[in-house]
Design a protein around this motif. Sequence first.
Motif, PDB file in Angstrom:
ATOM      1  N   PHE A  24     -19.055  92.734 -41.114  1.00 60.23           N
ATOM      2  CA  PHE A  24     -19.178  94.175 -40.951  1.00 60.23           C
ATOM      3  C   PHE A  24     -20.638  94.545 -41.236  1.00 60.23           C
ATOM      4  O   PHE A  24     -21.287  93.918 -42.073  1.00 60.23           O
ATOM      5  CB  PHE A  24     -18.298  94.924 -41.955  1.00 60.23           C
ATOM      6  CG  PHE A  24     -16.836  94.989 -41.614  1.00 60.23           C
ATOM      7  CD1 PHE A  24     -16.208  96.219 -41.479  1.00 60.23           C
ATOM      8  CD2 PHE A  24     -16.078  93.837 -41.449  1.00 60.23           C
ATOM      9  CE1 PHE A  24     -14.857  96.301 -41.178  1.00 60.23           C
ATOM     10  CE2 PHE A  24     -14.727  93.911 -41.150  1.00 60.23           C
ATOM     11  CZ  PHE A  24     -14.118  95.149 -41.016  1.00 60.23           C
ATOM     12  N   THR A  25     -21.126  95.575 -40.577  1.00 61.13           N
ATOM     13  CA  THR A  25     -22.450  96.106 -40.874  1.00 61.13           C
ATOM     14  C   THR A  25     -22.256  97.321 -41.771  1.00 61.13           C
ATOM     15  O   THR A  25     -21.672  98.326 -41.352  1.00 61.13           O
ATOM     16  CB  THR A  25     -23.175  96.524 -39.574  1.00 61.13           C
ATOM     17  OG1 THR A  25     -23.261  95.397 -38.710  1.00 61.13           O
ATOM     18  CG2 THR A  25     -24.563  97.063 -39.878  1.00 61.13           C
ATOM     19  N   LEU A  26     -22.699  97.220 -43.011  1.00 62.31           N
ATOM     20  CA  LEU A  26     -22.523  98.314 -43.968  1.00 62.31           C
ATOM     21  C   LEU A  26     -23.565  99.392 -43.695  1.00 62.31           C
ATOM     22  O   LEU A  26     -24.763  99.117 -43.653  1.00 62.31           O
ATOM     23  CB  LEU A  26     -22.655  97.807 -45.398  1.00 62.31           C
ATOM     24  CG  LEU A  26     -21.666  96.704 -45.800  1.00 62.31           C
ATOM     25  CD1 LEU A  26     -21.914  96.273 -47.234  1.00 62.31           C
ATOM     26  CD2 LEU A  26     -20.245  97.148 -45.616  1.00 62.31           C
ATOM     27  N   LEU A  27     -23.095 100.620 -43.500  1.00 64.58           N
ATOM     28  CA  LEU A  27     -23.987 101.737 -43.219  1.00 64.58           C
ATOM     29  C   LEU A  27     -24.214 102.615 -44.444  1.00 64.58           C
ATOM     30  O   LEU A  27     -25.343 103.052 -44.699  1.00 64.58           O
ATOM     31  CB  LEU A  27     -23.419 102.596 -42.083  1.00 64.58           C
ATOM     32  CG  LEU A  27     -23.162 101.882 -40.753  1.00 64.58           C
ATOM     33  CD1 LEU A  27     -22.529 102.854 -39.762  1.00 64.58           C
ATOM     34  CD2 LEU A  27     -24.453 101.297 -40.200  1.00 64.58           C
ATOM     35  N   ASP A  44     -17.540  97.643 -37.556  1.00 64.93           N
ATOM     36  CA  ASP A  44     -16.856  96.392 -37.233  1.00 64.93           C
ATOM     37  C   ASP A  44     -17.036  96.244 -35.727  1.00 64.93           C
ATOM     38  O   ASP A  44     -16.280  96.828 -34.953  1.00 64.93           O
ATOM     39  CB  ASP A  44     -15.377  96.472 -37.615  1.00 64.93           C
ATOM     40  CG  ASP A  44     -14.628  95.173 -37.357  1.00 64.93           C
ATOM     41  OD1 ASP A  44     -15.275  94.153 -37.040  1.00 64.93           O
ATOM     42  OD2 ASP A  44     -13.382  95.184 -37.453  1.00 64.93           O
ATOM     43  N   GLY A  45     -18.089  95.554 -35.324  1.00 64.24           N
ATOM     44  CA  GLY A  45     -18.488  95.568 -33.918  1.00 64.24           C
ATOM     45  C   GLY A  45     -19.039  96.947 -33.614  1.00 64.24           C
ATOM     46  O   GLY A  45     -19.994  97.394 -34.246  1.00 64.24           O
ATOM     47  N   THR A  46     -18.392  97.664 -32.704  1.00 63.89           N
ATOM     48  CA  THR A  46     -18.823  99.031 -32.396  1.00 63.89           C
ATOM     49  C   THR A  46     -17.899 100.077 -33.002  1.00 63.89           C
ATOM     50  O   THR A  46     -18.128 101.274 -32.850  1.00 63.89           O
ATOM     51  CB  THR A  46     -18.877  99.248 -30.865  1.00 63.89           C
ATOM     52  OG1 THR A  46     -17.573  99.036 -30.325  1.00 63.89           O
ATOM     53  CG2 THR A  46     -19.885  98.313 -30.212  1.00 63.89           C
ATOM     54  N   VAL A  47     -16.850  99.625 -33.689  1.00 64.44           N
ATOM     55  CA  VAL A  47     -15.885 100.544 -34.307  1.00 64.44           C
ATOM     56  C   VAL A  47     -16.435 101.005 -35.651  1.00 64.44           C
ATOM     57  O   VAL A  47     -16.801 100.185 -36.502  1.00 64.44           O
ATOM     58  CB  VAL A  47     -14.506  99.885 -34.483  1.00 64.44           C
ATOM     59  CG1 VAL A  47     -13.534 100.832 -35.182  1.00 64.44           C
ATOM     60  CG2 VAL A  47     -13.948  99.424 -33.141  1.00 64.44           C
TER      61      VAL A  47
END
Length: 118
Positions: A24-27, A44-47
């Motif tokens: 996941f990319t944490l924002l 999570d990807g683009t979600v």
Amino acid sequence: MAKHNELGKAGENSAAKFLAEKKFTLLHRNWRQGKYEVDIIALDGTVLVFVEVKTRSTYRFGFPDESVNAKKEKMLVEAAEIFLEQENLENEIRFDLISIVKNNTTEKIYHIVDAFHG
């Protein structure tokens, strides 16, 4: 810091690490706007995923995620709407729960994907 606050912070740290390991990319962590708060906002990807983290030291009162009620779900949905508007985003969104039981000897992490719908 009170012991329950320390446990909550440790749980959020564990959840962030867990999500990062799952790519996941944490924002944002502990995003706030007025009365609204989201523990973790990630991609999570683009979600776009809005994550509520609940941590307890035992199962004595059930799983931590069982404390997320309809009122909390509604607050998370409203927070997501505000975030999307502020950031001018149109991503697909999802609401996940991370339930953690953590004490001096063990840590169990349960990730409930798409826990509820807004």
